[in-house]
Design a protein around this motif. Structure first.
Motif, PDB file in Angstrom:
ATOM      1  N   PHE A 129       7.271   8.841   7.281  1.00 37.40           N
ATOM      2  CA  PHE A 129       6.076   8.303   7.921  1.00 37.40           C
ATOM      3  C   PHE A 129       6.415   6.993   8.614  1.00 37.40           C
ATOM      4  CE2 PHE A 129       4.096  11.375   5.236  1.00 37.40           C
ATOM      5  CZ  PHE A 129       2.931  11.716   5.903  1.00 37.40           C
ATOM      6  N   VAL A 130       6.022   6.873   9.859  1.00 38.65           N
ATOM      7  CA  VAL A 130       6.355   5.662  10.636  1.00 38.65           C
ATOM      8  C   VAL A 130       5.424   4.500  10.307  1.00 38.65           C
ATOM      9  CG1 VAL A 130       7.388   6.974  12.522  1.00 38.65           C
ATOM     10  CG2 VAL A 130       4.950   6.359  12.631  1.00 38.65           C
ATOM     11  N   ASN A 131       4.307   4.779   9.675  1.00 35.66           N
ATOM     12  CA  ASN A 131       3.329   3.724   9.371  1.00 35.66           C
ATOM     13  C   ASN A 131       3.109   3.564   7.875  1.00 35.66           C
ATOM     14  OD1 ASN A 131       1.980   6.165   9.084  1.00 35.66           O
ATOM     15  ND2 ASN A 131       0.038   5.348   9.798  1.00 35.66           N
ATOM     16  N   MET A 132       4.159   3.679   7.126  1.00 33.22           N
ATOM     17  CA  MET A 132       4.092   3.586   5.663  1.00 33.22           C
ATOM     18  C   MET A 132       3.725   2.184   5.275  1.00 33.22           C
ATOM     19  SD  MET A 132       4.789   5.469   2.976  1.00 33.22           S
ATOM     20  CE  MET A 132       5.231   5.354   1.279  1.00 33.22           C
TER      21      MET A 132
ATOM     22  N   PHE B 122      -4.845   7.534   3.730  1.00 31.42           N
ATOM     23  CA  PHE B 122      -4.227   8.668   3.053  1.00 31.42           C
ATOM     24  C   PHE B 122      -3.209   8.161   2.044  1.00 31.42           C
ATOM     25  CE2 PHE B 122      -5.512  10.173   7.240  1.00 31.42           C
ATOM     26  CZ  PHE B 122      -6.314  11.256   6.894  1.00 31.42           C
ATOM     27  N   ASP B 123      -3.231   8.750   0.853  1.00 24.84           N
ATOM     28  CA  ASP B 123      -2.298   8.376  -0.201  1.00 24.84           C
ATOM     29  C   ASP B 123      -0.993   9.139   0.006  1.00 24.84           C
ATOM     30  OD1 ASP B 123      -0.915   7.735  -2.512  1.00 24.84           O
ATOM     31  OD2 ASP B 123      -2.539   8.299  -3.872  1.00 24.84           O
ATOM     32  N   LEU B 124       0.063   8.406   0.332  1.00 16.52           N
ATOM     33  CA  LEU B 124       1.358   9.016   0.633  1.00 16.52           C
ATOM     34  C   LEU B 124       2.330   8.942  -0.540  1.00 16.52           C
ATOM     35  CD1 LEU B 124       1.832   7.423   4.178  1.00 16.52           C
ATOM     36  CD2 LEU B 124       0.760   9.613   3.604  1.00 16.52           C
ATOM     37  N   ARG B 125       1.889   8.410  -1.656  1.00 15.35           N
ATOM     38  CA  ARG B 125       2.800   8.141  -2.771  1.00 15.35           C
ATOM     39  C   ARG B 125       3.405   9.388  -3.398  1.00 15.35           C
ATOM     40  NH1 ARG B 125      -0.952   4.437  -6.191  1.00 15.35           N
ATOM     41  NH2 ARG B 125      -2.392   5.933  -5.297  1.00 15.35           N
TER      42      ARG B 125
ATOM     43  N   HIS C 221       0.871  -1.162   0.000  1.00 14.24           N
ATOM     44  CA  HIS C 221       0.000   0.000   0.000  1.00 14.24           C
ATOM     45  C   HIS C 221       0.916   1.222   0.000  1.00 14.24           C
ATOM     46  CE1 HIS C 221      -3.467  -2.487   1.173  1.00 14.24           C
ATOM     47  NE2 HIS C 221      -2.625  -3.101   1.981  1.00 14.24           N
ATOM     48  N   ASN C 222       0.531   2.283  -0.651  1.00 17.98           N
ATOM     49  CA  ASN C 222       1.251   3.556  -0.602  1.00 17.98           C
ATOM     50  C   ASN C 222       2.643   3.526  -1.214  1.00 17.98           C
ATOM     51  OD1 ASN C 222      -0.227   5.814   0.410  1.00 17.98           O
ATOM     52  ND2 ASN C 222      -0.489   4.656   2.295  1.00 17.98           N
ATOM     53  N   TRP C 223       2.886   2.611  -2.105  1.00 21.12           N
ATOM     54  CA  TRP C 223       4.161   2.606  -2.829  1.00 21.12           C
ATOM     55  C   TRP C 223       3.889   1.984  -4.186  1.00 21.12           C
ATOM     56  CZ3 TRP C 223       8.369  -1.393  -3.235  1.00 21.12           C
ATOM     57  CH2 TRP C 223       9.540  -0.854  -3.785  1.00 21.12           C
ATOM     58  N   ASP C 224       4.280   2.652  -5.254  1.00 20.86           N
ATOM     59  CA  ASP C 224       4.004   2.161  -6.598  1.00 20.86           C
ATOM     60  C   ASP C 224       4.996   1.100  -7.067  1.00 20.86           C
ATOM     61  OD1 ASP C 224       1.719   3.698  -7.011  1.00 20.86           O
ATOM     62  OD2 ASP C 224       2.883   5.422  -7.713  1.00 20.86           O
ATOM     63  N   GLY C 225       6.104   0.958  -6.371  1.00 18.86           N
ATOM     64  CA  GLY C 225       7.103  -0.029  -6.768  1.00 18.86           C
ATOM     65  C   GLY C 225       6.687  -1.440  -6.377  1.00 18.86           C
ATOM     66  N   LYS C 226       7.555  -2.376  -6.685  1.00 19.27           N
ATOM     67  CA  LYS C 226       7.312  -3.763  -6.323  1.00 19.27           C
ATOM     68  C   LYS C 226       8.646  -4.413  -5.985  1.00 19.27           C
ATOM     69  CE  LYS C 226       7.506  -5.405 -11.077  1.00 19.27           C
ATOM     70  NZ  LYS C 226       6.798  -6.005 -12.176  1.00 19.27           N
ATOM     71  N   GLU C 227       8.577  -5.489  -5.257  1.00 23.85           N
ATOM     72  CA  GLU C 227       9.760  -6.286  -4.926  1.00 23.85           C
ATOM     73  C   GLU C 227       9.565  -7.664  -5.533  1.00 23.85           C
ATOM     74  OE1 GLU C 227      13.458  -7.127  -3.413  1.00 23.85           O
ATOM     75  OE2 GLU C 227      12.456  -5.193  -3.257  1.00 23.85           O
ATOM     76  N   THR C 228      10.579  -8.136  -6.226  1.00 23.63           N
ATOM     77  CA  THR C 228      10.542  -9.489  -6.761  1.00 23.63           C
ATOM     78  C   THR C 228      11.705 -10.264  -6.168  1.00 23.63           C
ATOM     79  OG1 THR C 228      11.874  -8.895  -8.688  1.00 23.63           O
ATOM     80  CG2 THR C 228       9.465  -8.775  -8.937  1.00 23.63           C
ATOM     81  N   GLY C 229      11.501 -11.556  -6.004  1.00 22.45           N
ATOM     82  CA  GLY C 229      12.565 -12.362  -5.445  1.00 22.45           C
ATOM     83  C   GLY C 229      12.216 -13.835  -5.460  1.00 22.45           C
ATOM     84  N   LYS C 230      12.979 -14.588  -4.699  1.00 21.74           N
ATOM     85  CA  LYS C 230      12.829 -16.041  -4.630  1.00 21.74           C
ATOM     86  C   LYS C 230      12.630 -16.477  -3.188  1.00 21.74           C
ATOM     87  CE  LYS C 230      14.041 -17.335  -8.921  1.00 21.74           C
ATOM     88  NZ  LYS C 230      13.103 -17.910  -9.824  1.00 21.74           N
ATOM     89  N   VAL C 231      11.839 -17.527  -3.028  1.00 18.58           N
ATOM     90  CA  VAL C 231      11.744 -18.213  -1.745  1.00 18.58           C
ATOM     91  C   VAL C 231      12.905 -19.203  -1.721  1.00 18.58           C
ATOM     92  CG1 VAL C 231      10.335 -19.697  -0.276  1.00 18.58           C
ATOM     93  CG2 VAL C 231       9.226 -17.964  -1.724  1.00 18.58           C
ATOM     94  N   LEU C 232      13.825 -19.018  -0.810  1.00 18.17           N
ATOM     95  CA  LEU C 232      15.017 -19.853  -0.746  1.00 18.17           C
ATOM     96  C   LEU C 232      14.799 -21.092   0.127  1.00 18.17           C
ATOM     97  CD1 LEU C 232      17.566 -16.933  -0.369  1.00 18.17           C
ATOM     98  CD2 LEU C 232      16.907 -18.145  -2.478  1.00 18.17           C
TER      99      LEU C 232
ATOM    100  N   PRO D  10       7.675  12.932  -1.473  1.00 18.36           N
ATOM    101  CA  PRO D  10       8.977  12.383  -1.867  1.00 18.36           C
ATOM    102  C   PRO D  10       9.692  11.537  -0.809  1.00 18.36           C
ATOM    103  CG  PRO D  10       8.785  14.632  -2.611  1.00 18.36           C
ATOM    104  CD  PRO D  10       7.588  14.364  -1.743  1.00 18.36           C
ATOM    105  N   LEU D  11       9.671  11.926   0.423  1.00 22.64           N
ATOM    106  CA  LEU D  11      10.390  11.202   1.475  1.00 22.64           C
ATOM    107  C   LEU D  11       9.455  10.412   2.388  1.00 22.64           C
ATOM    108  CD1 LEU D  11      13.123  13.836   2.424  1.00 22.64           C
ATOM    109  CD2 LEU D  11      13.381  11.795   1.014  1.00 22.64           C
ATOM    110  N   ALA D  12       8.257  10.102   1.907  1.00 22.77           N
ATOM    111  CA  ALA D  12       7.265   9.419   2.746  1.00 22.77           C
ATOM    112  C   ALA D  12       7.815   8.146   3.377  1.00 22.77           C
ATOM    113  CB  ALA D  12       6.007   9.113   1.929  1.00 22.77           C
ATOM    114  N   GLY D  13       8.548   7.364   2.610  1.00 26.04           N
ATOM    115  CA  GLY D  13       9.071   6.106   3.123  1.00 26.04           C
ATOM    116  C   GLY D  13      10.084   6.271   4.242  1.00 26.04           C
ATOM    117  N   PHE D  14      10.689   7.464   4.348  1.00 26.56           N
ATOM    118  CA  PHE D  14      11.654   7.729   5.415  1.00 26.56           C
ATOM    119  C   PHE D  14      11.050   8.542   6.543  1.00 26.56           C
ATOM    120  CE2 PHE D  14      14.425   6.777   1.837  1.00 26.56           C
ATOM    121  CZ  PHE D  14      15.338   5.903   2.436  1.00 26.56           C
TER     122      PHE D  14
END
Length: 170
Positions: free
Chosen positions: A167-170, A155-158, A67-78, A161-165
């Motif tokens: 806001f404590v509840n991002m 609230f849309d925090l996207r 929520h509140n971030w347009d990016g994505k994380e991709t990876g592997k289950v090891l 610019p520094l929301a991820g750093f």
């Protein structure tokens, strides 16, 4: 870990729940989206998408969106043993989750390690993820023990610019 370094960190929290419930929270798309992510998709090594209630398996690929971030994380289950341990590739590093029973609670231990130690990784991965996991583990405890979520969905925090750093509840 005997001293603090930039290539790893550990976060721990006691949560009053069964290991089975907590493993479901980490080890299924349905579970991890109940307290952490907006969407989680897991694909088996055979290219088949896992059902949202199905346990993830070693070798699976994942795509996570918050929520509140347009990016994505991709990876592997090891690693995924189906009961008390998971290990994932995550943010150019690895994350493990271990669940250990203690009297009336389960100790959840999250370790993020093999973090690159260049300046950008120290800031974005070590500092950013360490702060992020602190909040998300507290959110998991609030969800499991009190049926409330602390993360921001109203609230849309996207566009901050520094929301991820900041806001404590991002």
């Amino acid at each position: 870990m005997s001293k603090l370094t930039f290539d790893c960190f550990t976060k721990k929290i006691f949560i009053k729940a069964s290991k089975e419930k907590l493993y479901w929270c980490w080890g299924t798309a349905e579970g991890i989206c109940s307290w952490f992510l907006n969407t989680a998709n897991y694909t088996s090594v055979l290219g088949e998408e896992r059902k949202s209630s199905e346990h993830i398996q070693a070798g699976d690929s994942y795509t996570w969106k918050w929520h509140n971030w347009d990016g994505k994380e991709t990876g592997k289950v090891l690693k995924a043993n189906g009961k008390d341990f998971l290990e994932l590739s995550f943010a150019d590093s690895k994350v493990s989750i271990e669940l250990e029973e203690h009297k009336k609670a389960v100790l959840v231990t999250l370790k993020q390690y093999e973090i690159p130690t260049d300046d950008e990784s120290k800031l974005s991965i070590h500092h950013g993820c360490s702060n992020g996991w602190t909040f998300w583990l507290a959110n998991l405890k609030a969800y499991i023990e009190h049926d409330i979520l602390l993360n921001e969905k109203e609230f849309d925090l996207r566009n901050i610019p520094l929301a991820g750093f900041e806001f404590v509840n991002m």
